[in-house]
Design an enzyme around this catalytic site. Structure first.
Site, mmCIF file in Angstrom:
data_model
loop_
_atom_site.group_PDB
_atom_site.id
_atom_site.type_symbol
_atom_site.label_atom_id
_atom_site.label_comp_id
_atom_site.label_asym_id
_atom_site.label_seq_id
_atom_site.Cartn_x
_atom_site.Cartn_y
_atom_site.Cartn_z
ATOM 1 C CB SER A 96 -8.682 1.318 5.562
ATOM 2 O OG SER A 96 -9.347 2.506 5.266
ATOM 3 C CE LYS A 128 -3.876 2.067 2.591
ATOM 4 N NZ LYS A 128 -4.805 1.931 3.745
ATOM 5 C CB SER A 132 -8.155 3.962 2.588
ATOM 6 O OG SER A 132 -7.352 3.301 3.549
#
Ligand code: GLN
EC number: 6.3.5.7
Length: 490
Positions: free
Chosen positions: A182, A78, A158
């Site tokens: 998330s 990420k 997210s």
């Protein structure tokens, strides 16, 4: 070689150990898959040369009998984790050209154990969002589509890039972060497994901060066992993060497949929220039935302050964000927009560098921390947070783990909720409570809705009891027999 990308992390590690293929072969197969899937926008930066170098080094280590626990396994990262010498943006314009001089502890741990980095994954800007649509690099498209439909769906957020990449076989697993859901909501939207461990289990050092008292790293993976393998490596005490817990990391894989007979599982009545789709309720009922069959005792529990969790979260998280994001002022790193004086440089830089959702959070956060409103909002929210944690403390006297749905819906269409922040915030209704209380929470796919889209169940555990969470998840995974994959259309 596309078969190699279909492997689970465990399957790939076994194959590497058996010398069925090399890490270079495995990595090449993934690089090809990533290139072919650019339309999904899951990766915002591909690092194929670095990946092949890391893979070759892994093969050399293995030849010498020095392979680590994740040696040769290609993973995605990420883009909230700082990677040394590799651009890290938090999917914001303000960090568009930021190249960190250091590596996050979590990713260092993965490379220490031999893993290979394929590239950096898309996310909501500064991890603020539930649909990946706040990313400066554009949304990620969910590899899943509803039956007989070409409509583009969100992978959630997210960590939308992480979840989509795992679901589309563009890596064997990915790092993610979870401040209010998330890791878990994107996992639920993409038929993958994600765990947010206990606050402090994984170091936050080198992870771009959103709300420091809530942020926690964790993996998104194809199976419960794969998630356990990744968490083994990501966890551990780190003196560089003062909230990192100085506790041993058990081998989480030992808990997967363990009998859960006799465990008491709580079902919180307050999570039966108004307007919950019948399919989500049915999935939850299925989960209860599977656990009963596995010998668990199901206990109805009450977490009375649940209804205040979302409002409290959307005060505490923006408050911390407004403070954390004060560092982006155009002076030390990141974007700088010139101006006539210092204040104007700050204003111009921040106006140009932050997206709308980030600005909204900074405004809310600054407001609730301001002198006249601090007591009424921020302090009140902290009190509510304490009550929510106490609700769980009481529950642990009666139960060993808690079962809930992960999200109140399946994946929705891109653009569907993006003009309504409140509708977007409602996605987090089942997940924020564990962040506020610091507890581990895992989402795993447990069924499909009538449109053929995956739905997730969440298991919440006691502090530092990820072990029980993995055992319960392993049992549900086995009972649910979820093997569906998105049809490859990209
Ligand atoms: N959707 C939540 C938010 O927008 C949670 C985000 C997260 O966990 N990073 O704040």
């Amino acid at each position: 070689m596309s078969a190699l990308t279909k492997l689970t992390l465990k399957g790939a590690l076994d194959g590497l150990a058996a010398k069925d293929f090399t890490s270079v072969e495995l990595t090449k197969a993934h690089i090809d898959a990533v290139e072919a899937a650019r339309g999904l926008n899951a990766y915002i930066l591909e690092t194929p040369e670095q990946a092949l170098e890391m893979a070759a080094a892994s093969d050399a280590r293995r030849a010498k009998g020095e392979a680590g626990p994740l040696d040769g396994a290609p993973l995605g990262v990420k883009d909230l984790f700082c990677t040394k010498g590799v651009r890290t943006t938090a999917c914001s314009k303000i960090l568009e050209n930021f190249v960190p001089a250091y590596e996050s502890t979590v990713t260092s741990n993965l490379w220490r154990d031999g893993a290979v980095m394929l590239g950096k994954l898309n996310l909501d800007q500064f991890a603020m969002g539930s649909s990946n649509e706040t990313s400066y690099f554009g949304p990620v498209t969910n590899p899943w589509r509803a039956k007989d439909s070409n409509k583009a769906l969100t992978p959630g957020g997210s960590s939308g890039g992480s979840a989509a990449a795992v679901a589309a076989d563009l890596c064997l697993g990915a790092t993610a972060t979870d401040t209010g859901g998330s890791i878990r909501q994107p996992a639920a939207f993409t038929g993958t497994v994600g765990i947010k461990p206990t606050y402090g289990r994984c170091s936050r050092w080198g992870v771009v901060a959103f709300a420091s008292s809530l942020d926690q790293a964790g993996p998104i993976a194809k199976t419960v066992e794969d998630a356990a393998l990744l968490l083994n490596s990501m966890s551990g005490h780190d003196p560089k993060d003062s909230t990192s817990l100085d506790v041993a990391t058990p081998d989480f894989t030992q808990f997967v497949g363990k009998s859960i007979k006799g465990l008491r599982i709580g079902v919180p009545k307050e999570y039966r929220v108004d307007g919950m789709p019948a399919e989500i309720q049915k999935l939850w009922d299925d989960g209860v039935a599977w656990l009963k069959e596995a010998g668990c005792e199901i206990v109805e529990i009450s977490l009375p302050h649940t209804k205040y969790a979302l409002p409290a979260y959307y005060i505490v998280a923006p408050a911390e964000a407004s403070s954390n994001l004060a560092r982006y002022d155009g002076m030390r790193y990141g974007l700088r927009e010139e101006g006539a004086n210092l204040a104007e440089i700050y204003e111009n830089t921040r106006a140009a560098g932050f997206g709308d959702e980030v600005k909204r959070r900074i405004l809310i956060g600054t407001y609730v921390l301001s002198a006249g409103y601090y007591d009424a909002y921020y302090l009140k929210a902290l009190k509510v947070r304490r009550r929510i944690a106490e609700d769980f403390d009481h529950a642990w006297q009666k139960v060993d783990a808690i079962l809930t749905p992960t999200a109140p819906s399946a994946a929705f269409g891109l653009g569907e909720n993006s003009s309504d922040p409140i509708a977007m915030y409602l996605n987090d209704v089942f997940t924020v409570t564990t962040n506020l209380a610091g507890l581990p929470g895992l989402s795993l796919p447990a069924g499909l809705d009538a449109n053929g889209l995956p739905l997730g169940l969440q298991i919440i555990g006691k502090p530092l009891d990820e072990g029980t969470v993995f055992s319960v998840a392993g049992a549900i995974e086995k009972a649910a027999g979820f093997t569906a994959k998105a049809d490859k259309w990209w």
